[in-house]
Design an enzyme around this catalytic site. Structure first.
Site, mmCIF file in Angstrom:
data_model
loop_
_atom_site.group_PDB
_atom_site.id
_atom_site.type_symbol
_atom_site.label_atom_id
_atom_site.label_comp_id
_atom_site.label_asym_id
_atom_site.label_seq_id
_atom_site.Cartn_x
_atom_site.Cartn_y
_atom_site.Cartn_z
ATOM 1 N N ASN A 175 76.341 42.619 -22.872
ATOM 2 C CA ASN A 175 75.808 41.389 -23.329
ATOM 3 C C ASN A 175 74.811 41.683 -24.449
ATOM 4 O OD1 ASN A 175 74.105 41.769 -21.332
ATOM 5 N ND2 ASN A 175 73.642 39.868 -20.904
ATOM 6 N N GLU A 202 68.457 46.023 -13.089
ATOM 7 C CA GLU A 202 68.294 44.828 -13.490
ATOM 8 C C GLU A 202 69.571 44.346 -13.393
ATOM 9 O OE1 GLU A 202 65.680 42.838 -14.297
ATOM 10 O OE2 GLU A 202 64.257 44.680 -14.476
ATOM 11 N N GLU A 262 60.807 46.259 -16.520
ATOM 12 C CA GLU A 262 60.982 47.053 -17.823
ATOM 13 C C GLU A 262 60.266 46.285 -19.074
ATOM 14 O OE1 GLU A 262 64.869 48.417 -18.696
ATOM 15 O OE2 GLU A 262 65.696 46.664 -17.688
ATOM 16 N N CYS A 277 71.731 37.195 -18.740
ATOM 17 C CA CYS A 277 71.285 37.097 -17.488
ATOM 18 C C CYS A 277 70.080 36.096 -17.251
ATOM 19 C CB CYS A 277 70.978 38.681 -17.091
ATOM 20 S SG CYS A 277 69.605 39.071 -18.281
HETATM 21 P P1 NAD Z 1 78.744 45.956 -15.193
HETATM 22 O O1 NAD Z 1 78.077 46.000 -13.825
HETATM 23 O O2 NAD Z 1 80.125 45.714 -15.100
HETATM 24 O O3 NAD Z 1 78.619 47.100 -16.030
HETATM 25 C C1 NAD Z 1 77.186 47.487 -16.516
HETATM 26 C C2 NAD Z 1 77.587 49.178 -16.784
HETATM 27 O O4 NAD Z 1 77.477 49.879 -15.536
HETATM 28 C C3 NAD Z 1 78.324 49.596 -17.589
HETATM 29 O O5 NAD Z 1 77.956 50.395 -18.705
HETATM 30 C C4 NAD Z 1 79.355 50.278 -16.644
HETATM 31 O O6 NAD Z 1 80.352 51.058 -17.541
HETATM 32 C C5 NAD Z 1 78.640 50.693 -15.695
HETATM 33 N N1 NAD Z 1 79.148 50.858 -14.593
HETATM 34 C C6 NAD Z 1 80.230 50.710 -13.983
HETATM 35 N N2 NAD Z 1 80.613 51.127 -12.878
HETATM 36 C C7 NAD Z 1 79.652 52.030 -12.448
HETATM 37 C C8 NAD Z 1 79.356 52.881 -11.408
HETATM 38 N N3 NAD Z 1 80.017 52.953 -10.327
HETATM 39 N N4 NAD Z 1 78.246 53.591 -11.766
HETATM 40 C C9 NAD Z 1 77.340 53.590 -12.755
HETATM 41 N N5 NAD Z 1 77.615 52.696 -13.735
HETATM 42 C C10 NAD Z 1 78.715 52.086 -13.569
HETATM 43 O O7 NAD Z 1 77.980 44.666 -15.902
HETATM 44 P P2 NAD Z 1 78.372 44.075 -17.257
HETATM 45 O O8 NAD Z 1 79.663 43.443 -17.070
HETATM 46 O O9 NAD Z 1 78.483 44.983 -18.390
HETATM 47 O O10 NAD Z 1 77.255 43.228 -17.621
HETATM 48 C C11 NAD Z 1 77.210 41.853 -17.105
HETATM 49 C C12 NAD Z 1 76.278 41.873 -16.055
HETATM 50 O O11 NAD Z 1 74.992 42.276 -16.275
HETATM 51 C C13 NAD Z 1 75.604 40.495 -15.372
HETATM 52 O O12 NAD Z 1 75.882 40.450 -14.253
HETATM 53 C C14 NAD Z 1 74.497 40.091 -15.852
HETATM 54 O O13 NAD Z 1 73.578 39.275 -15.363
HETATM 55 C C15 NAD Z 1 74.076 41.519 -16.007
HETATM 56 N N6 NAD Z 1 72.591 41.660 -16.907
HETATM 57 C C16 NAD Z 1 71.536 41.584 -16.505
HETATM 58 C C17 NAD Z 1 70.243 41.425 -17.112
HETATM 59 C C18 NAD Z 1 68.767 41.667 -16.607
HETATM 60 O O14 NAD Z 1 67.994 42.450 -17.220
HETATM 61 N N7 NAD Z 1 68.909 41.239 -15.313
HETATM 62 C C19 NAD Z 1 70.459 41.639 -18.601
HETATM 63 C C20 NAD Z 1 71.705 41.724 -19.061
HETATM 64 C C21 NAD Z 1 72.874 41.580 -18.363
#
Ligand code: NAD
Length: 481
Positions: free
Chosen positions: A150, A248, A459, A282
């Site tokens: 995102n 995060e 962070e 997020c």
């Molecule tokens: P996601 O968890 O599906 O994927 C995030 C990353 O993790 C991707 O690069 C993905 O390839 C990787 N991944 C997937 N499976 C994994 C595993 N088993 N081990 C290690 N890495 C793995 O999340 P998304 O759909 O890309 O992003 C949306 C989410 O991110 C939402 O829940 C949002 O709230 C969160 N988000 C949080 C923040 C914050 O700072 N708190 C900021 C932005 C987004």
């Protein structure tokens, strides 16, 4: 494979065993390009090269790191329109937001160029005569960075920049949906003169590469942003070898609108917080808690403006909100809209919109007459959907705001100093906003949350030093004691 965008491993651009299509959510017939998928053997090779390159990188000293980060910042700024256009095309954020995010990334690299020269330490008197004690910070070593889709350049920047500034090597795993922006960033870091091995780009599937990064003994730390489910899995896998992690994750961010709020300020904050960037932040406002005295007037005005927001292709100048990032995310958002109805809300908007090119467009949704215990008020949706929940007085509003498994950002719109102060003290969230949207933060101060939103140290800003360094305490006896 000649037109496939390659991974960067050990300082060389390398194709993978297979490649993945990158498509435009505003127009899925637009194929942006093919991007190589790294395999677990690539993780091992990148980690090996990173570990081998670290001593020479650290011996270069902090000025060399500061200069590198400065050059990266300058190149991002110079190419901001090109990068922003790629970001808008593959993620769906409207172009002004995408270029703004890109410029933010440049600011972050520039900030950490300065921090590289200000690595803190302490010298203390020992309790023992003749002994000096110093506390110094040392790089962690090889750090894995796993990012969500995102914020395809800002989030990688706020992990990669401090990692490099404090003398680490980086293995960067971007999200599957946004390899184009990640590839441009990797090109810039490489072309700016980052030593071979010190920065690697590993595009591909998180389910394959994540566990490989966690298990690799050369990886000393992992910084992750993404969903709660993935974060929990990483925490479990990392515990096996006590890997240092920073997670995060999600949010269900509340905005309290008090009877004494300035109505235009409150509407602007909620519109921005809930719907800009298609609600895919997020820190997005997903629970709008409204005191009963202002409720009807506020909802009427908010609904009129929300339903009038222009949803359209990310690169079209008239669009205020771009598409949802993918067909899967759109399907999940539409299921949440149905769930809101099933749970008894009156739903305004939320339907799929037919764009000219079959993009994943959705009208902003308001779930009226929601209750905080409903699933749509407790579970993260990550789309342009907000639950509107009435409350009677400040204490009830604050209690509802805090009644969540998450604690990332929380806001209040009020003209009362007393309410603002009580909310700042009482909100159980990492970030508190007064008369501002829950989303939208500065880059030089800590970012992160409480409860299920975050795990590990903060962070951004100077607080990033906690994660990307380890502390060494040295005792030296001068022989004269
Ligand atoms: P996601 O968890 O599906 O994927 C995030 C990353 O993790 C991707 O690069 C993905 O390839 C990787 N991944 C997937 N499976 C994994 C595993 N088993 N081990 C290690 N890495 C793995 O999340 P998304 O759909 O890309 O992003 C949306 C989410 O991110 C939402 O829940 C949002 O709230 C969160 N988000 C949080 C923040 C914050 O700072 N708190 C900021 C932005 C987004």
């Amino acid at each position: 494979m000649s037109d496939t965008h390659c991974n960067l491993i050990a300082g060389r651009w390398r194709p993978g065993a297979h490649a993945r299509e990158n498509r435009n959510p505003s127009d899925p017939s637009d194929l942006i390009g093919l991007y190589a998928c790294a395999g677990i053997e690539d993780v091992a090779e990148a980690a090996e090269a990173a570990a081998a390159a670290l001593p020479a990188w650290q011996a270069q000293g902090t000025q060399a790191r500061a200069d590198l980060l400065d050059r990266i910042a300058a190149a991002i700024d110079t190419r901001a329109v090109e990068i922003g256009t790629m970001l808008a095309r593959e993620e769906g954020k409207i172009l002004p937001e995408a270029i703004g995010e890109t410029r933010r990334a440049a600011q972050i690299f520039r900030f950490y160029a300065g921090e590289a020269l200000r690595i803190p330490g302490e010298a203390l008197a020992s309790t023992r005569p003749g002994v000096e004690v110093t506390v110094t910070r040392e790089p962690l070593g090889v750090v894995a960075v796993i990012a969500p889709w995102n914020f395809p350049i800002a989030i990688p920047a706020w992990k990669i920049a401090p990692a490099l500034a404090y003398g680490n090597a980086v293995l960067f795993k971007p999200a599957e949906l946004v390899p184009g922006t990640a590839h441009l960033l990797a090109q810039i870091i490489h072309d700016a003169g980052c030593p071979p091995g010190i920065f690697a780009l590993l595009m591909g599937q998180g389910v394959d590469l994540g566990p490989a990064l966690i298990a690799d003994p050369r990886v000393a730390g992992l910084s992750f942003t993404g969903s709660v489910a993935t974060g929990q899995r990483i925490a479990r896998d990392a515990a096996v070898r006590m890997l240092k992690i920073q997670l995060e994750m999600g949010g269900k961010n509340p905005m309290l609108v008090m009877d004494d709020a300035d109505l235009p300020t409150a509407i602007a904050a909620c519109l921005n917080g809930a719907f800009f960037s298609t609600g895919q932040r997020c820190t997005a406002t997903s629970r709008i808690l409204v005191q009963r005295g202002i409720h009807d007037a506020f909802v009427e005005a908010l609904a009129a403006q929300a339903m009038a927001l222009r949803v359209g292709p990310a690169l079209e100048a008239s669009s205020q909100i771009g598409p949802v990032v993918s067909a899967a995310q759109l399907g999940s958002n539409l299921a949440s809209v149905q769930l809101a109805r099933d749970e008894g809300c009156e739903v305004l908007g939320g339907e799929r919109l037919n764009g000219p090119e079959g993009g994943y467009f959705q009208r902003p949704a308001l779930f009226l007459s929601a209750r905080n215990g409903m699933r749509v008020a407790q579970e993260e949706i990550f789309g342009p959907c907000a639950a509107v929940i009435p409350f009677d007085d400040f204490d009830e509003g604050l209690a509802l705001a805090n009644d969540s498994a998450f604690g990332l950002s929380a806001g209040i719109c009020t003209t009362s100093l007393r309410h603002a102060g009580a909310f700042r003290r009482g909100a159980r969230a990492g970030m508190v906003m007064v008369n501002l949207p829950t989303a939208g933060v500065d880059h030089h101060v800590p970012f992160g949350g409480t409860k299920g939103s975050s795990h590990g140290s903060r962070e951004q800003g100077r607080h990033a030093v906690e994660f990307y360094t380890t502390v060494k305490t040295t005792y030296a006896f001068d022989g004269a004691g």
